[in-house]
Design a protein around this motif. Structure first.
Motif, PDB file in Angstrom:
ATOM      1  N   LEU A 293      26.613 -12.404 -55.241  1.00  0.00           N
ATOM      2  CA  LEU A 293      25.245 -13.511 -56.100  1.00  0.00           C
ATOM      3  C   LEU A 293      24.522 -14.190 -55.322  1.00  0.00           C
ATOM      4  O   LEU A 293      24.544 -14.252 -54.218  1.00  0.00           O
ATOM      5  CB  LEU A 293      27.449 -14.160 -56.142  1.00  0.00           C
ATOM      6  CG  LEU A 293      28.270 -13.781 -56.975  1.00  0.00           C
ATOM      7  CD1 LEU A 293      29.255 -15.149 -57.088  1.00  0.00           C
ATOM      8  CD2 LEU A 293      28.164 -13.366 -58.091  1.00  0.00           C
ATOM      9  N   LEU A 294      23.926 -14.939 -56.702  1.00  0.00           N
ATOM     10  CA  LEU A 294      22.977 -14.830 -56.105  1.00  0.00           C
ATOM     11  C   LEU A 294      22.717 -16.923 -57.083  1.00  0.00           C
ATOM     12  O   LEU A 294      22.927 -16.324 -58.494  1.00  0.00           O
ATOM     13  CB  LEU A 294      21.098 -14.546 -56.198  1.00  0.00           C
ATOM     14  CG  LEU A 294      20.127 -15.065 -56.484  1.00  0.00           C
ATOM     15  CD1 LEU A 294      20.101 -15.763 -54.849  1.00  0.00           C
ATOM     16  CD2 LEU A 294      18.697 -13.995 -57.201  1.00  0.00           C
ATOM     17  N   ILE A 295      22.893 -17.832 -56.209  1.00  0.00           N
ATOM     18  CA  ILE A 295      22.747 -19.413 -56.865  1.00  0.00           C
ATOM     19  C   ILE A 295      21.657 -20.155 -56.305  1.00  0.00           C
ATOM     20  O   ILE A 295      20.622 -19.606 -55.492  1.00  0.00           O
ATOM     21  CB  ILE A 295      23.707 -19.583 -56.758  1.00  0.00           C
ATOM     22  CG1 ILE A 295      24.562 -18.925 -56.867  1.00  0.00           C
ATOM     23  CG2 ILE A 295      23.465 -20.900 -56.743  1.00  0.00           C
ATOM     24  CD1 ILE A 295      26.412 -19.668 -55.606  1.00  0.00           C
ATOM     25  N   LEU A 296      20.628 -20.020 -57.577  1.00  0.00           N
ATOM     26  CA  LEU A 296      19.767 -20.646 -57.752  1.00  0.00           C
ATOM     27  C   LEU A 296      19.451 -22.644 -57.918  1.00  0.00           C
ATOM     28  O   LEU A 296      20.097 -23.099 -58.830  1.00  0.00           O
ATOM     29  CB  LEU A 296      18.813 -20.333 -58.628  1.00  0.00           C
ATOM     30  CG  LEU A 296      18.057 -18.422 -58.500  1.00  0.00           C
ATOM     31  CD1 LEU A 296      17.577 -18.127 -59.910  1.00  0.00           C
ATOM     32  CD2 LEU A 296      17.888 -18.403 -57.609  1.00  0.00           C
TER      33      LEU A 296
ATOM     34  N   GLN B 249      36.769 -11.102 -62.565  1.00  0.00           N
ATOM     35  CA  GLN B 249      37.804 -10.433 -62.246  1.00  0.00           C
ATOM     36  C   GLN B 249      37.356  -9.003 -63.215  1.00  0.00           C
ATOM     37  O   GLN B 249      38.299  -8.281 -62.623  1.00  0.00           O
ATOM     38  CB  GLN B 249      38.886 -11.437 -63.693  1.00  0.00           C
ATOM     39  CG  GLN B 249      39.146 -12.275 -63.120  1.00  0.00           C
ATOM     40  CD  GLN B 249      39.752 -13.352 -64.501  1.00  0.00           C
ATOM     41  OE1 GLN B 249      39.965 -13.110 -64.936  1.00  0.00           O
ATOM     42  NE2 GLN B 249      41.342 -14.001 -63.977  1.00  0.00           N
ATOM     43  N   ALA B 250      36.618  -8.658 -63.225  1.00  0.00           N
ATOM     44  CA  ALA B 250      36.169  -7.499 -63.922  1.00  0.00           C
ATOM     45  C   ALA B 250      35.437  -6.264 -61.876  1.00  0.00           C
ATOM     46  O   ALA B 250      35.783  -4.787 -62.571  1.00  0.00           O
ATOM     47  CB  ALA B 250      35.796  -6.836 -64.837  1.00  0.00           C
ATOM     48  N   LEU B 251      35.030  -6.626 -61.282  1.00  0.00           N
ATOM     49  CA  LEU B 251      34.487  -6.389 -60.112  1.00  0.00           C
ATOM     50  C   LEU B 251      35.626  -6.068 -59.534  1.00  0.00           C
ATOM     51  O   LEU B 251      37.084  -6.384 -59.433  1.00  0.00           O
ATOM     52  CB  LEU B 251      33.626  -7.120 -59.675  1.00  0.00           C
ATOM     53  CG  LEU B 251      32.504  -7.805 -59.666  1.00  0.00           C
ATOM     54  CD1 LEU B 251      32.248  -8.938 -58.675  1.00  0.00           C
ATOM     55  CD2 LEU B 251      31.437  -6.791 -60.131  1.00  0.00           C
ATOM     56  N   THR B 252      35.074  -4.815 -59.066  1.00  0.00           N
ATOM     57  CA  THR B 252      35.858  -3.760 -58.073  1.00  0.00           C
ATOM     58  C   THR B 252      35.805  -3.269 -57.185  1.00  0.00           C
ATOM     59  O   THR B 252      36.250  -2.774 -56.201  1.00  0.00           O
ATOM     60  CB  THR B 252      36.031  -1.963 -59.223  1.00  0.00           C
ATOM     61  OG1 THR B 252      34.965  -1.693 -59.291  1.00  0.00           O
ATOM     62  CG2 THR B 252      36.562  -2.306 -59.882  1.00  0.00           C
TER      63      THR B 252
ATOM     64  N   PRO C 279      23.301 -10.732 -65.601  1.00  0.00           N
ATOM     65  CA  PRO C 279      24.299 -11.920 -65.975  1.00  0.00           C
ATOM     66  C   PRO C 279      22.950 -13.038 -64.890  1.00  0.00           C
ATOM     67  O   PRO C 279      23.133 -12.932 -63.709  1.00  0.00           O
ATOM     68  CB  PRO C 279      25.007 -12.115 -65.319  1.00  0.00           C
ATOM     69  CG  PRO C 279      25.441 -10.256 -65.875  1.00  0.00           C
ATOM     70  CD  PRO C 279      24.985  -9.828 -64.521  1.00  0.00           C
ATOM     71  N   TYR C 280      22.643 -13.927 -66.282  1.00  0.00           N
ATOM     72  CA  TYR C 280      22.149 -15.211 -65.936  1.00  0.00           C
ATOM     73  C   TYR C 280      23.023 -16.348 -66.567  1.00  0.00           C
ATOM     74  O   TYR C 280      22.777 -16.542 -68.012  1.00  0.00           O
ATOM     75  CB  TYR C 280      20.692 -15.219 -66.186  1.00  0.00           C
ATOM     76  CG  TYR C 280      19.819 -16.917 -65.512  1.00  0.00           C
ATOM     77  CD1 TYR C 280      19.928 -16.857 -64.697  1.00  0.00           C
ATOM     78  CD2 TYR C 280      19.944 -17.098 -66.268  1.00  0.00           C
ATOM     79  CE1 TYR C 280      19.405 -18.768 -64.222  1.00  0.00           C
ATOM     80  CE2 TYR C 280      18.631 -18.794 -66.594  1.00  0.00           C
ATOM     81  CZ  TYR C 280      18.736 -18.991 -65.183  1.00  0.00           C
ATOM     82  OH  TYR C 280      17.962 -20.341 -64.971  1.00  0.00           O
TER      83      TYR C 280
ATOM     84  N   ALA D 247      18.813  -5.759 -55.919  1.00  0.00           N
ATOM     85  CA  ALA D 247      19.255  -5.639 -54.601  1.00  0.00           C
ATOM     86  C   ALA D 247      21.105  -4.978 -54.959  1.00  0.00           C
ATOM     87  O   ALA D 247      21.337  -5.149 -54.363  1.00  0.00           O
ATOM     88  CB  ALA D 247      19.255  -6.454 -54.113  1.00  0.00           C
ATOM     89  N   GLY D 248      21.245  -4.965 -56.705  1.00  0.00           N
ATOM     90  CA  GLY D 248      22.583  -4.724 -57.030  1.00  0.00           C
ATOM     91  C   GLY D 248      23.569  -6.180 -56.844  1.00  0.00           C
ATOM     92  O   GLY D 248      24.823  -6.142 -57.130  1.00  0.00           O
ATOM     93  N   VAL D 249      22.574  -7.340 -57.302  1.00  0.00           N
ATOM     94  CA  VAL D 249      23.113  -8.534 -57.352  1.00  0.00           C
ATOM     95  C   VAL D 249      24.492  -8.059 -58.560  1.00  0.00           C
ATOM     96  O   VAL D 249      24.415  -8.428 -60.056  1.00  0.00           O
ATOM     97  CB  VAL D 249      22.580  -9.894 -57.000  1.00  0.00           C
ATOM     98  CG1 VAL D 249      22.852 -10.957 -57.984  1.00  0.00           C
ATOM     99  CG2 VAL D 249      21.955  -9.799 -56.254  1.00  0.00           C
ATOM    100  N   HIS D 250      25.693  -8.832 -58.765  1.00  0.00           N
ATOM    101  CA  HIS D 250      26.333  -9.013 -59.448  1.00  0.00           C
ATOM    102  C   HIS D 250      25.981 -10.003 -60.882  1.00  0.00           C
ATOM    103  O   HIS D 250      25.958  -9.658 -62.109  1.00  0.00           O
ATOM    104  CB  HIS D 250      27.830  -9.085 -59.548  1.00  0.00           C
ATOM    105  CG  HIS D 250      28.111  -7.709 -58.433  1.00  0.00           C
ATOM    106  ND1 HIS D 250      28.825  -8.002 -57.434  1.00  0.00           N
ATOM    107  CD2 HIS D 250      28.254  -6.159 -58.963  1.00  0.00           C
ATOM    108  CE1 HIS D 250      28.318  -7.056 -56.672  1.00  0.00           C
ATOM    109  NE2 HIS D 250      28.412  -5.571 -57.772  1.00  0.00           N
TER     110      HIS D 250
END
Length: 246
Positions: free
Chosen positions: A99-102, A91-94, A152-153, A121-124
């Motif tokens: 995203l990366l999912i493991l 919600q805070a992203l502009t 964030p993990y 890589a600039g992943v959020h």
């Protein structure tokens, strides 16, 4: 009293000092070690009011598994992030989410390497299921070289449910799978996207694969059929970076 967690290595400890110095109970530093990198770290620690204790190498070696580089931080357990944190973050992203999912990556070394690539890589955010996933421990933080304190993990209780929620949020789910014909170079990574990587050997779980909007692969020219998950993650992420124009 809760058990203390250890964070070790120059990059990881420096990042923790910068991000969350209040969590550090004390720094344990190798007796007699004097070099510019460590001295710079100690200057920051003193400014932050962190307690510093010298310790012989054999005692430091017993505290962690891996190369501590002469510095270990004893700190309060770092709270895991969950579903609520993910929603707040999105919600805070502009900008368009990346995203990366493991899915099933259980080796802390691989987790640390994936976090390092994700940060570059600039992943959020990096997302993983709570069960059968690598912990964000001292080894993962050391390999991540400070990235663990910046990316964030987020651990989720039910990955399939989270994937359905991400779809409703308008995020395109792209899974890496060797059996598909579509390559990463043919896929569109420019929009709101989550790259999903599976465990080495087994790959993505069936249910995870079923939730993907697209499946892609890295074209392989040699005799080796697969890459280490952290290497594959880096290749896929930076194809997305190329397309997204970072």
């Amino acid at each position: 009293m809760s058990e203390l967690q250890t964070v070790f290595g120059l990059h990881a400890v420096s990042a923790l000092l910068e991000k969350e110095p209040e969590k550090i109970k004390r720094l344990l530093v190798l007796t007699g070690r004097k070099d510019q990198r460590l001295e710079s770290l100690l200057v920051v620690a003193r400014k932050r009011g962190v307690s510093i204790a010298n310790m012989e190498r054999h005692k430091l070696d017993k505290l962690v598994v891996g190369n501590h580089q002469g510095v270990i931080a004893e700190c309060d357990a770092i709270t895991e992030m969950g579903e609520e944190d993910l929603e707040e973050l999105l919600q805070a992203l502009t900008e368009k989410p990346f995203l990366l999912i493991l899915d099933g990556v259980t080796d802390p070394h691989n987790l640390g390497a994936c976090l390092r690539s994700a940060d570059a890589a600039g992943v959020h955010a990096v997302i993983a299921p709570k069960d059968k996933s690598a912990p964000l421990n001292g080894v993962a933080r050391k390999v991540a070289c400070g990235a663990a304190e910046h990316v964030p993990y987020i651990k989720v209780t039910n990955l399939a449910r989270t994937l359905r929620w991400l779809k409703q949020y308008g995020i395109w789910l792209v899974g890496a799978a060797g059996e598909t014909e579509k390559t990463i170079y043919e896929n569109d990574f420019k929009g709101s996207v989550a790259l999903i990587m599976g465990a080495e050997g087994k790959g993505l779980r069936r249910l995870t694969k079923e939730h993907c909007d697209d499946l892609v692969k890295i074209p392989m020219a040699g005799s080796v059929s697969s890459l280490n998950v952290s290497v594959a993650t880096g290749i896929c992420l930076f194809e997305a970076v190329r397309q997204r124009g970072l």
